[in-house]
Design a protein around this motif. Structure first.
Motif, PDB file in Angstrom:
ATOM      1  N   SER A  83       0.818  -1.213   0.000  1.00 44.84           N
ATOM      2  CA  SER A  83       0.000   0.000   0.000  1.00 44.84           C
ATOM      3  C   SER A  83       0.851   1.262   0.000  1.00 44.84           C
ATOM      4  O   SER A  83       0.347   2.350  -0.280  1.00 44.84           O
ATOM      5  N   PHE A  84       2.142   1.154   0.299  1.00 44.57           N
ATOM      6  CA  PHE A  84       3.025   2.316   0.328  1.00 44.57           C
ATOM      7  C   PHE A  84       3.769   2.518  -0.987  1.00 44.57           C
ATOM      8  O   PHE A  84       4.400   3.563  -1.179  1.00 44.57           O
ATOM      9  N   TYR A  85       3.708   1.545  -1.889  1.00 46.97           N
ATOM     10  CA  TYR A  85       4.507   1.634  -3.108  1.00 46.97           C
ATOM     11  C   TYR A  85       4.111   2.809  -3.994  1.00 46.97           C
ATOM     12  O   TYR A  85       4.965   3.438  -4.616  1.00 46.97           O
ATOM     13  N   ARG A  86       2.823   3.091  -4.077  1.00 45.89           N
ATOM     14  CA  ARG A  86       2.350   4.065  -5.048  1.00 45.89           C
ATOM     15  C   ARG A  86       2.874   5.475  -4.763  1.00 45.89           C
ATOM     16  O   ARG A  86       3.087   6.253  -5.691  1.00 45.89           O
ATOM     17  N   ASN A  87       3.068   5.793  -3.506  1.00 49.25           N
ATOM     18  CA  ASN A  87       3.428   7.166  -3.129  1.00 49.25           C
ATOM     19  C   ASN A  87       4.833   7.284  -2.570  1.00 49.25           C
ATOM     20  O   ASN A  87       5.070   7.997  -1.593  1.00 49.25           O
ATOM     21  N   VAL A  88       5.785   6.564  -3.169  1.00 54.73           N
ATOM     22  CA  VAL A  88       7.199   6.746  -2.817  1.00 54.73           C
ATOM     23  C   VAL A  88       7.960   7.146  -4.068  1.00 54.73           C
ATOM     24  O   VAL A  88       7.653   6.714  -5.175  1.00 54.73           O
ATOM     25  N   VAL A  89       8.961   8.012  -3.865  1.00 54.82           N
ATOM     26  CA  VAL A  89       9.775   8.459  -4.992  1.00 54.82           C
ATOM     27  C   VAL A  89      11.134   7.765  -5.008  1.00 54.82           C
ATOM     28  O   VAL A  89      11.810   7.732  -6.023  1.00 54.82           O
ATOM     29  N   HIS A 110      11.588  -5.524  -6.830  1.00 57.18           N
ATOM     30  CA  HIS A 110      11.609  -4.477  -7.855  1.00 57.18           C
ATOM     31  C   HIS A 110      10.360  -4.533  -8.722  1.00 57.18           C
ATOM     32  O   HIS A 110       9.712  -3.516  -8.990  1.00 57.18           O
ATOM     33  N   GLN A 111       9.998  -5.735  -9.140  1.00 60.79           N
ATOM     34  CA  GLN A 111       8.853  -5.892 -10.030  1.00 60.79           C
ATOM     35  C   GLN A 111       7.547  -5.511  -9.344  1.00 60.79           C
ATOM     36  O   GLN A 111       6.641  -4.962  -9.979  1.00 60.79           O
ATOM     37  N   GLN A 117       3.561   1.172  -9.736  1.00 56.99           N
ATOM     38  CA  GLN A 117       3.873   2.552 -10.113  1.00 56.99           C
ATOM     39  C   GLN A 117       4.004   2.771 -11.613  1.00 56.99           C
ATOM     40  O   GLN A 117       3.786   3.872 -12.100  1.00 56.99           O
ATOM     41  N   GLY A 118       4.436   1.753 -12.337  1.00 58.32           N
ATOM     42  CA  GLY A 118       4.888   1.957 -13.706  1.00 58.32           C
ATOM     43  C   GLY A 118       6.411   2.018 -13.721  1.00 58.32           C
ATOM     44  O   GLY A 118       7.045   2.193 -12.680  1.00 58.32           O
ATOM     45  N   PRO A 119       7.020   1.895 -14.902  1.00 56.43           N
ATOM     46  CA  PRO A 119       8.476   1.746 -14.994  1.00 56.43           C
ATOM     47  C   PRO A 119       9.279   3.019 -14.773  1.00 56.43           C
ATOM     48  O   PRO A 119      10.471   2.952 -14.520  1.00 56.43           O
TER      49      PRO A 119
END
Length: 215
Positions: A83-89, A110-111, A117-119
């Motif tokens: 749930s945290f992946y989408r909003n990390v840079v 990584h995958q 997020q997208g690549p």
């Protein structure tokens, strides 16, 4: 890039298998070099997600607040960490140089982020941790470098125990994020990066917060 009395917040997550030393690495970075040489006790396994903060002056000029997320490596907590992946840079992908399986699982971690997020969103750094344990090493620096190159990221070895390259790893990732922001490769239009007023800056470091899985 700094303007109008503001600076940036970068949200960064540490990912990797359980017991690779993510918590030790993060605590060493937030606390800095200890005044006494006595080793700290091994931290308890992370439950869910904990977060820390540290302020950093970047080479490019602006002062940034790093919001650092420490995640549990066990599969049963994966619902929380995803749930945290989408909003990390920024993402530090951490493996233990003495644990072959933790290295082999890096591509899976990584995958997972790329799938959400997208690549072309997050900036990654591959980290080979526990580099002080040379006698039990089973992943060579060359092999890890080759994997990092194939995934399009940099590689660095660290040791929280000997305080080797700890600051350098986080600083390298933060500077890479700033460079990508300056070049327009990433934008100020999502949760991973935020422009904030200096008056909102918290203390340079603090610890920790986690909650139950809401799956």
């Amino acid at each position: 890039m700094e303007a109008g009395g503001c600076h940036y917040q970068f949200r960064i997550v540490l990912l990797g298998d359980a017991a690779v030393g993510k918590t030790s690495l993060l605590r060493r970075y937030v606390a800095g070099t200890p005044r006494t040489p006595e080793p700290e006790p091994e931290p308890e396994p992370t439950v869910g997600v904990e977060f820390y903060r540290r302020a950093l002056q970047l080479r490019a000029g602006p002062r940034v607040k790093l919001q650092l997320w420490d995640t549990a490596g066990q599969e049963r907590f994966r619902c929380i960490t995803r749930s945290f992946y989408r909003n990390v840079v920024g993402v530090l992908l951490v493996f233990d140089v003495t644990n072959r399986k933790s290295f082999e699982h890096i591509q899976d971690w990584h995958q997972e982020v790329v799938a959400i997020q997208g690549p072309d969103k997050a900036i990654f750094l591959l980290v080979g941790h526990k580099s002080d344990l040379q006698s039990t090493r089973c992943v060579s620096a060359q092999e890890a470098e080759e994997l990092a190159t194939s995934l399009g990221m940099a590689f660095m070895e660290t040791s929280a125990k000997s305080n080797c390259n700890v600051d350098l790893a986080f600083d390298t990732l933060a500077n890479a994020i700033q460079q990508a922001l300056q070049q327009g490769d990433i934008k100020l239009d999502w949760g991973g990066i935020r422009l904030i007023h200096k008056t909102q800056t918290p203390r340079s470091s603090s610890r920790k917060q986690h909650g139950p899985c809401q799956c």
